[in-house]
Design an enzyme around this catalytic site. Structure first.
Site, PDB file in Angstrom:
ATOM      1  N   ASP A  13       7.656  -1.050  -3.118  1.00 48.72           N
ATOM      2  CA  ASP A  13       8.126  -2.332  -2.560  1.00 48.72           C
ATOM      3  C   ASP A  13       7.894  -3.507  -3.505  1.00 48.72           C
ATOM      4  O   ASP A  13       7.734  -4.647  -3.060  1.00 48.72           O
ATOM      5  CB  ASP A  13       7.436  -2.644  -1.213  1.00 48.72           C
ATOM      6  CG  ASP A  13       7.506  -1.482  -0.244  1.00 48.72           C
ATOM      7  OD1 ASP A  13       8.575  -0.868  -0.170  1.00 48.72           O
ATOM      8  OD2 ASP A  13       6.492  -1.190   0.405  1.00 48.72           O
ATOM      9  N   LYS A  16      11.824  -3.536  -7.013  1.00 49.23           N
ATOM     10  CA  LYS A  16      12.538  -2.800  -8.070  1.00 49.23           C
ATOM     11  C   LYS A  16      14.049  -2.850  -7.859  1.00 49.23           C
ATOM     12  O   LYS A  16      14.797  -2.876  -8.806  1.00 49.23           O
ATOM     13  CB  LYS A  16      12.104  -1.322  -8.084  1.00 49.23           C
ATOM     14  CG  LYS A  16      10.659  -1.110  -8.452  1.00 49.23           C
ATOM     15  CD  LYS A  16      10.299   0.360  -8.448  1.00 49.23           C
ATOM     16  CE  LYS A  16      10.349   1.008  -7.084  1.00 49.23           C
ATOM     17  NZ  LYS A  16       9.390   0.502  -6.101  1.00 49.23           N
ATOM     18  N   GLY A  17      14.450  -2.860  -6.564  1.00 49.87           N
ATOM     19  CA  GLY A  17      15.883  -2.853  -6.253  1.00 49.87           C
ATOM     20  C   GLY A  17      16.604  -4.007  -6.930  1.00 49.87           C
ATOM     21  O   GLY A  17      17.619  -3.819  -7.592  1.00 49.87           O
ATOM     22  N   GLY A  40      13.633   2.365  -0.239  1.00 45.59           N
ATOM     23  CA  GLY A  40      14.556   1.369   0.304  1.00 45.59           C
ATOM     24  C   GLY A  40      14.761   0.300  -0.749  1.00 45.59           C
ATOM     25  O   GLY A  40      13.915  -0.571  -0.914  1.00 45.59           O
ATOM     26  N   HIS A  41      15.846   0.402  -1.504  1.00 42.28           N
ATOM     27  CA  HIS A  41      16.098  -0.556  -2.589  1.00 42.28           C
ATOM     28  C   HIS A  41      17.177  -1.546  -2.157  1.00 42.28           C
ATOM     29  O   HIS A  41      18.323  -1.175  -1.950  1.00 42.28           O
ATOM     30  CB  HIS A  41      16.502   0.190  -3.865  1.00 42.28           C
ATOM     31  CG  HIS A  41      15.376   0.999  -4.439  1.00 42.28           C
ATOM     32  ND1 HIS A  41      15.516   1.864  -5.494  1.00 42.28           N
ATOM     33  CD2 HIS A  41      14.067   1.040  -4.105  1.00 42.28           C
ATOM     34  CE1 HIS A  41      14.337   2.408  -5.767  1.00 42.28           C
ATOM     35  NE2 HIS A  41      13.451   1.938  -4.929  1.00 42.28           N
ATOM     36  N   GLN A 224       9.269   4.262  -4.907  1.00 47.03           N
ATOM     37  CA  GLN A 224       7.852   4.106  -4.542  1.00 47.03           C
ATOM     38  C   GLN A 224       7.110   3.449  -5.722  1.00 47.03           C
ATOM     39  O   GLN A 224       7.710   2.675  -6.445  1.00 47.03           O
ATOM     40  CB  GLN A 224       7.206   5.427  -4.137  1.00 47.03           C
ATOM     41  CG  GLN A 224       7.728   6.010  -2.822  1.00 47.03           C
ATOM     42  CD  GLN A 224       9.019   6.780  -2.965  1.00 47.03           C
ATOM     43  OE1 GLN A 224       9.145   7.621  -3.822  1.00 47.03           O
ATOM     44  NE2 GLN A 224       9.980   6.512  -2.116  1.00 47.03           N
ATOM     45  N   THR A 301      11.138   1.425   7.030  1.00 49.30           N
ATOM     46  CA  THR A 301      10.514   1.661   8.344  1.00 49.30           C
ATOM     47  C   THR A 301      10.279   0.379   9.137  1.00 49.30           C
ATOM     48  O   THR A 301       9.882   0.447  10.296  1.00 49.30           O
ATOM     49  CB  THR A 301       9.151   2.347   8.165  1.00 49.30           C
ATOM     50  OG1 THR A 301       8.332   1.494   7.353  1.00 49.30           O
ATOM     51  CG2 THR A 301       9.279   3.702   7.493  1.00 49.30           C
ATOM     52  N   ARG A 303       7.903  -1.497   9.032  1.00 52.74           N
ATOM     53  CA  ARG A 303       6.474  -1.720   9.335  1.00 52.74           C
ATOM     54  C   ARG A 303       5.969  -2.939   8.575  1.00 52.74           C
ATOM     55  O   ARG A 303       6.372  -3.165   7.424  1.00 52.74           O
ATOM     56  CB  ARG A 303       5.653  -0.511   8.867  1.00 52.74           C
ATOM     57  CG  ARG A 303       5.822   0.708   9.730  1.00 52.74           C
ATOM     58  CD  ARG A 303       4.982   1.851   9.191  1.00 52.74           C
ATOM     59  NE  ARG A 303       5.495   2.388   7.944  1.00 52.74           N
ATOM     60  CZ  ARG A 303       4.924   3.370   7.254  1.00 52.74           C
ATOM     61  NH1 ARG A 303       3.807   3.901   7.678  1.00 52.74           N
ATOM     62  NH2 ARG A 303       5.454   3.817   6.135  1.00 52.74           N
ATOM     63  N   PRO A 304       5.030  -3.738   9.180  1.00 53.11           N
ATOM     64  CA  PRO A 304       4.440  -4.841   8.416  1.00 53.11           C
ATOM     65  C   PRO A 304       3.644  -4.278   7.242  1.00 53.11           C
ATOM     66  O   PRO A 304       2.964  -3.263   7.391  1.00 53.11           O
ATOM     67  CB  PRO A 304       3.507  -5.528   9.411  1.00 53.11           C
ATOM     68  CG  PRO A 304       3.468  -4.682  10.619  1.00 53.11           C
ATOM     69  CD  PRO A 304       4.523  -3.633  10.546  1.00 53.11           C
ATOM     70  N   LYS A 331       8.517 -11.992  -7.070  1.00 50.65           N
ATOM     71  CA  LYS A 331       8.054 -12.802  -5.929  1.00 50.65           C
ATOM     72  C   LYS A 331       7.023 -13.863  -6.319  1.00 50.65           C
ATOM     73  O   LYS A 331       6.108 -14.167  -5.540  1.00 50.65           O
ATOM     74  CB  LYS A 331       7.522 -11.882  -4.831  1.00 50.65           C
ATOM     75  CG  LYS A 331       8.633 -10.993  -4.240  1.00 50.65           C
ATOM     76  CD  LYS A 331       8.164 -10.217  -3.045  1.00 50.65           C
ATOM     77  CE  LYS A 331       9.094 -10.400  -1.882  1.00 50.65           C
ATOM     78  NZ  LYS A 331       8.752  -9.625  -0.700  1.00 50.65           N
ATOM     79  N   GLY A 415      12.824 -15.660  -6.717  1.00 52.38           N
ATOM     80  CA  GLY A 415      13.655 -15.874  -5.531  1.00 52.38           C
ATOM     81  C   GLY A 415      14.428 -14.614  -5.225  1.00 52.38           C
ATOM     82  O   GLY A 415      14.449 -13.685  -6.039  1.00 52.38           O
TER      83      GLY A 415
HETATM   84  P1  IMP Z   1       6.178   9.705   2.548  1.00 53.43           P
HETATM   85  O1  IMP Z   1       6.722   9.406   1.177  1.00 53.43           O
HETATM   86  O2  IMP Z   1       7.164   9.431   3.648  1.00 53.43           O
HETATM   87  O3  IMP Z   1       5.576  11.077   2.633  1.00 53.43           O
HETATM   88  O4  IMP Z   1       4.959   8.687   2.816  1.00 53.43           O
HETATM   89  C1  IMP Z   1       3.738   8.771   2.096  1.00 53.43           C
HETATM   90  C2  IMP Z   1       3.176   7.383   1.795  1.00 53.43           C
HETATM   91  O5  IMP Z   1       4.028   6.738   0.861  1.00 53.43           O
HETATM   92  C3  IMP Z   1       3.092   6.458   3.004  1.00 53.43           C
HETATM   93  O6  IMP Z   1       1.956   5.622   2.854  1.00 53.43           O
HETATM   94  C4  IMP Z   1       4.352   5.618   2.900  1.00 53.43           C
HETATM   95  O7  IMP Z   1       4.216   4.373   3.534  1.00 53.43           O
HETATM   96  C5  IMP Z   1       4.460   5.477   1.395  1.00 53.43           C
HETATM   97  N1  IMP Z   1       5.841   5.254   0.946  1.00 53.43           N
HETATM   98  C6  IMP Z   1       6.823   6.165   0.864  1.00 53.43           C
HETATM   99  N2  IMP Z   1       7.952   5.600   0.392  1.00 53.43           N
HETATM  100  C7  IMP Z   1       7.661   4.316   0.142  1.00 53.43           C
HETATM  101  C8  IMP Z   1       8.413   3.222  -0.402  1.00 53.43           C
HETATM  102  O8  IMP Z   1       9.583   3.348  -0.777  1.00 53.43           O
HETATM  103  N3  IMP Z   1       7.754   2.042  -0.499  1.00 53.43           N
HETATM  104  C9  IMP Z   1       6.456   1.898  -0.145  1.00 53.43           C
HETATM  105  N4  IMP Z   1       5.724   2.893   0.351  1.00 53.43           N
HETATM  106  C10 IMP Z   1       6.306   4.089   0.498  1.00 53.43           C
END
Ligand code: IMP
Length: 428
Positions: A13, A16-17, A40-41, A224, A301, A303-304, A331, A415
């Protein structure tokens, strides 16, 4: 530089996108080499926002060939949905997309296994994205996986699906197993989903080698981040692929000499989603400010995200693990209103001071950050188009990071917009 790798230098996060999107303009080939639709890019194209999970970021550009390497795990349903969502004519994406026959498939049983494993772990859960990523990579390592290339021979494919499902049926609740482990149903449905992709299956290594010999610009798009690497990350709170630069070779079929430059992307602060150690996490009002101003909610996801100060110990590890040639800081503008900015330069644990990552996971979990506080700039950075236009304290912050890491900061994102990007050095 014809072959450029972009890696997340933190926990994913990092933005990179946007960076890959900006660089993709100059790319002839854009390559995903690991991960799956857990990524998620976010990219902007013609004023429209797109979030890519599995497709490489160059897919909207007519000039770029987009490769999904053998190190990626592909959910055929998600791939189909994502292609439908970008509303590109089929003839266009068929011209622009190629997939390695070695890429493993994520089947419904992998999603069911991911969910079941997380539920079983209870308070020790990893906080996965529940996209079936871990179980698909586990099948790969156990030699019970099903690959993209297997679909080229239906009988062989059926046999591979049977091996895979037979090894999982007993692990799932009966009802769920009936839904996701029916060999005939899974074989037929998956083959139907993969039909449009069959003639896009290639050896990505050969294609990349040819592109490189022809002087093409190749952009490797990491997903990731470094600290989520299956080997070097904060195990077991990691993803299941090699997110570091070494993953490019094992995930695409090229060797280390085929890479010319490696850049790490880091936020000007730090975030993490899911569980696991995060030494500089802020549980106070400043953490809240970073989350709300930075819009720190997961692209996949929702999620915060956990938020905290920049961690030099962690980034030093990322620089070494990836052989980083430079850093891209994103950022920066999120810090604009802050009085002072903390940077962690060492950890303290049990009377010991660490300037390198602790080898003992228990020490890491207990480590306290040692902070240096630098003055904030309390003015906007968003309008700056060159480094010299940034406020003096913002420049000092960046210079100090370069000094601590002995690494140049080559680009600065200030930005959301694609144009809000300060390029200090030509990187591609
Ligand atoms: P998994 O890749 O779904 O198995 O998740 C394993 C861990 O990697 C968890 O803590 C996820 O929140 C984190 N994670 C997986 N993909 C991403 C991403 O694209 N960005 C940030 N965290 C990620």
């Amino acid at each position: 530089m014809p072959s450029l790798v972009i890696i997340g230098a933190q926990w994913g996060d990092e933005g990179k996108g946007k960076i890959v999107d900006a660089l993709a303009d100059q790319a002839d080939v854009v390559v995903r080499f690991q991960g799956g639709d857990n990524a998620g890019h976010t990219v902007f194209h013609d004023g429209q926002k797109f979030v890519f999970h599995i497709l490489p970021c160059g897919i909207l550009r007519p000039r770029a060939m987009n490769l999904i390497g053998g190190g990626v795990v592909v959910n055929p349903t998600k791939l189909t949905e994502e292609l439908a969502a970008i509303r590109l004519p089929e003839s266009a994406w068929r011209r622009r997309l190629r997939i390695s026959g070695e890429a493993h498939l994520i089947l419904d049983c992998h999603l069911a296994l991911d969910q079941a494993a997380e539920a079983r772990r209870g308070s020790l859960k990893i906080g996965t994205t529940q996209r079936g990523i871990g179980p698909a990579y586990a099948d790969r390592a156990a030699r019970t996986g099903v690959r993209m290339g297997d679909s080229l021979e239906p009988d062989y494919f059926r046999a591979r699906v049977k091996i895979c499902l037979d090894s999982h049926r007993a692990l799932l609740p009966k009802e769920r197993a009936r839904e996701v482990c029916d060999v005939e149903k899974v074989t037929e449905e998956t083959l139907a989903l993969l039909k449009p992709f069959r003639d896009l299956i290639v050896d990505t290594g050969v294609l990349l080698d040819t592109a490189r010999r022809n002087g093409k610009h190749i952009l490797y798009e990491g997903a990731q981040g470094t600290m989520l690497d299956i080997g070097a990350g904060t195990y077991p709170y990691v993803t299941s692929s090699h997110t570091i630069a070494g993953g490019v070779c094992v995930g695409t079929g090229i060797g280390p000499h085929a890479i010319d430059r490696i850049l790490g992307v880091s936020k000007a602060y730090a975030t993490r989603v899911g569980e696991g150690p995060f030494t500089t996490e802020l549980h106070d009002a400043t953490g809240e400010i970073l989350r709300s101003i930075g819009g720190e909610y997961g692209a996949t996801t929702k999620r915060p995200r956990r938020c905290g100060w920049l961690d030099i110990v962690q980034l030093r590890r990322a620089a070494r693990l990836n052989s980083l040639d430079g850093l891209i800081l994103t950022k920066l503008d999120v810090l604009d209103g802050l009085e002072q900015i903390g940077v962690c330069t060492a950890y303290r644990c049990g009377g010991k001071r660490y300037t390198e990552w602790p080898a003992n996971p228990v020490d890491l979990a207990k480590a306290e950050p040692v902070y240096t506080f630098l003055p904030g700039w309390k003015q906007t950075t968003t309008g700056a188009t060159i480094f010299q236009q940034l406020p003096a304290s913002a420049r000092a912050y960046i210079n100090q990071i370069e000094h601590w890491l002995d690494l140049p900061v080559v680009m600065i994102s200030n930005g959301q917009d694609r144009k809000q990007l300060i390029t200090r050095r030509k990187v591609f």
